[in-house]
Design an enzyme around this catalytic site. Structure first.
Site, PDB file in Angstrom:
ATOM      1  N   ASN A   1       5.986   6.046  -0.582  1.00  0.00           N
ATOM      2  CA  ASN A   1       7.280   5.426  -0.902  1.00  0.00           C
ATOM      3  C   ASN A   1       8.016   4.875   0.319  1.00  0.00           C
ATOM      4  O   ASN A   1       9.241   4.790   0.322  1.00  0.00           O
ATOM      5  CB  ASN A   1       8.177   6.432  -1.650  1.00  0.00           C
ATOM      6  CG  ASN A   1       7.517   6.956  -2.908  1.00  0.00           C
ATOM      7  OD1 ASN A   1       6.975   6.178  -3.703  1.00  0.00           O
ATOM      8  ND2 ASN A   1       7.535   8.271  -3.091  1.00  0.00           N
ATOM      9  N   ARG A   2       7.243   4.549   1.355  1.00  0.00           N
ATOM     10  CA  ARG A   2       7.804   3.987   2.587  1.00  0.00           C
ATOM     11  C   ARG A   2       8.701   4.962   3.361  1.00  0.00           C
ATOM     12  O   ARG A   2       9.432   4.565   4.267  1.00  0.00           O
ATOM     13  CB  ARG A   2       8.603   2.704   2.294  1.00  0.00           C
ATOM     14  CG  ARG A   2       7.732   1.560   1.751  1.00  0.00           C
ATOM     15  CD  ARG A   2       6.749   1.105   2.827  1.00  0.00           C
ATOM     16  NE  ARG A   2       5.967  -0.053   2.427  1.00  0.00           N
ATOM     17  CZ  ARG A   2       4.767   0.003   1.841  1.00  0.00           C
ATOM     18  NH1 ARG A   2       4.213   1.180   1.559  1.00  0.00           N
ATOM     19  NH2 ARG A   2       4.107  -1.096   1.539  1.00  0.00           N
ATOM     20  N   LEU A   3       8.655   6.247   3.013  1.00  0.00           N
ATOM     21  CA  LEU A   3       9.409   7.252   3.775  1.00  0.00           C
ATOM     22  C   LEU A   3       8.511   7.785   4.895  1.00  0.00           C
ATOM     23  O   LEU A   3       8.121   8.952   4.920  1.00  0.00           O
ATOM     24  CB  LEU A   3       9.902   8.379   2.851  1.00  0.00           C
ATOM     25  CG  LEU A   3      10.973   7.956   1.841  1.00  0.00           C
ATOM     26  CD1 LEU A   3      11.315   9.128   0.911  1.00  0.00           C
ATOM     27  CD2 LEU A   3      12.234   7.478   2.565  1.00  0.00           C
ATOM     28  N   HIS A   4       8.184   6.896   5.819  1.00  0.00           N
ATOM     29  CA  HIS A   4       7.223   7.204   6.870  1.00  0.00           C
ATOM     30  C   HIS A   4       7.781   8.210   7.879  1.00  0.00           C
ATOM     31  O   HIS A   4       8.997   8.352   8.040  1.00  0.00           O
ATOM     32  CB  HIS A   4       6.838   5.919   7.608  1.00  0.00           C
ATOM     33  CG  HIS A   4       6.437   4.802   6.703  1.00  0.00           C
ATOM     34  ND1 HIS A   4       5.410   4.916   5.794  1.00  0.00           N
ATOM     35  CD2 HIS A   4       6.933   3.536   6.567  1.00  0.00           C
ATOM     36  CE1 HIS A   4       5.269   3.769   5.139  1.00  0.00           C
ATOM     37  NE2 HIS A   4       6.189   2.923   5.584  1.00  0.00           N
TER      38      HIS A   4
ATOM     39  N   GLU B   1       0.851  -1.191   0.000  1.00  0.00           N
ATOM     40  CA  GLU B   1       0.000   0.000   0.000  1.00  0.00           C
ATOM     41  C   GLU B   1       0.882   1.234   0.000  1.00  0.00           C
ATOM     42  O   GLU B   1       1.996   1.220   0.536  1.00  0.00           O
ATOM     43  CB  GLU B   1      -0.899   0.028   1.236  1.00  0.00           C
ATOM     44  CG  GLU B   1      -1.888  -1.125   1.330  1.00  0.00           C
ATOM     45  CD  GLU B   1      -2.986  -1.056   0.295  1.00  0.00           C
ATOM     46  OE1 GLU B   1      -3.246   0.052  -0.210  1.00  0.00           O
ATOM     47  OE2 GLU B   1      -3.579  -2.119  -0.002  1.00  0.00           O
TER      48      GLU B   1
END
Length: 214
Positions: free
Chosen positions: A192-195, A11
């Site tokens: 982009n998973r740069l949480h 996601e």
């Protein structure tokens, strides 16, 4: 059975951001803000939290419990003191919990020490529960092996008949625990998973916060 390719499941989180300057200086206040938003939006079981415990054998266990109270000191939940988690907490009083609010793309991790909660407050909460829940709390030998489902149902019916006209006795092996935090981590999903991850640590009677890499 077909082997579904789990490596392709993903996601992309886009709902929000989390800036360290926007986070309250007190992590309890920050948590309450996020919890209130989850309650307002009627998320499913917004007070559900996964609690991880480790006993003397060093093997971790995790399960879901329900947060029932937040005090100035910590987070309160209730369970059977003779359950697996109860036994592990008697051997090692350090624990960690996770709240996952999927619809808000948010997670909160909390680490701390566990103490048994005040007995009178545990009694007050016990008697605020529906009678069926009171019966179940005493009937179930939580985490212990039982022969079958009928054993449990029969025991429940026996207790139900016995206490149909009188007050159910408070079970001494059941009550509250309070998690007293020394670490919070607030996680907001980002693209982009740069949480975004903001961590609070309690040291020398002071909460400090910092940003962590995702």
């Amino acid at each position: 059975m077909p082997n579904r390719n789990l490596s392709n499941l993903r996601e992309n989180y886009k709902l929000g951001t989390l800036d360290i300057n926007d986070c309250d200086s007190n992590p309890f206040n920050q948590f309450q803000t996020w919890l209130n938003q989850a309650l307002t939006d009627k998320l499913f079981e917004p007070n559900g939290m996964q609690i991880a415990t480790v006993g003397k054998n060093g093997m971790p266990s995790v399960r879901t419990v329900l947060l029932k109270e937040i005090t100035d000191k910590g987070f309160v939940f209730y369970t059977n003191y003779e359950s697996k988690k109860g036994i592990q907490l008697s051997e090692n009083n350090h624990a960690a919990v996770v709240f996952w609010w999927r619809e808000h793309e948010r997670q909160v991790r909390i680490e701390g020490v566990i103490e048994k909660y005040d007995v009178e407050k545990s009694k007050k909460y016990f008697y605020s529960r529906p009678q069926g829940s009171q019966l179940a709390a005493s009937v179930s030998p939580q985490s212990k092996k039982i022969p079958n489902r009928k054993y449990l149902d029969d025991l429940y019916e026996q207790y139900q008949a016995k206490y149909s006209q009188i007050k159910f006795p408070f079970p001494t092996n059941w009550g509250g625990y309070i998690l007293i935090p020394y670490l919070f981590e607030f996680w907001q999903g980002r693209e982009n998973r740069l949480h975004d991850r903001i961590e609070y640590i309690y040291e020398e009677n002071l909460w400090t916060k910092q940003r962590l890499a995702p």
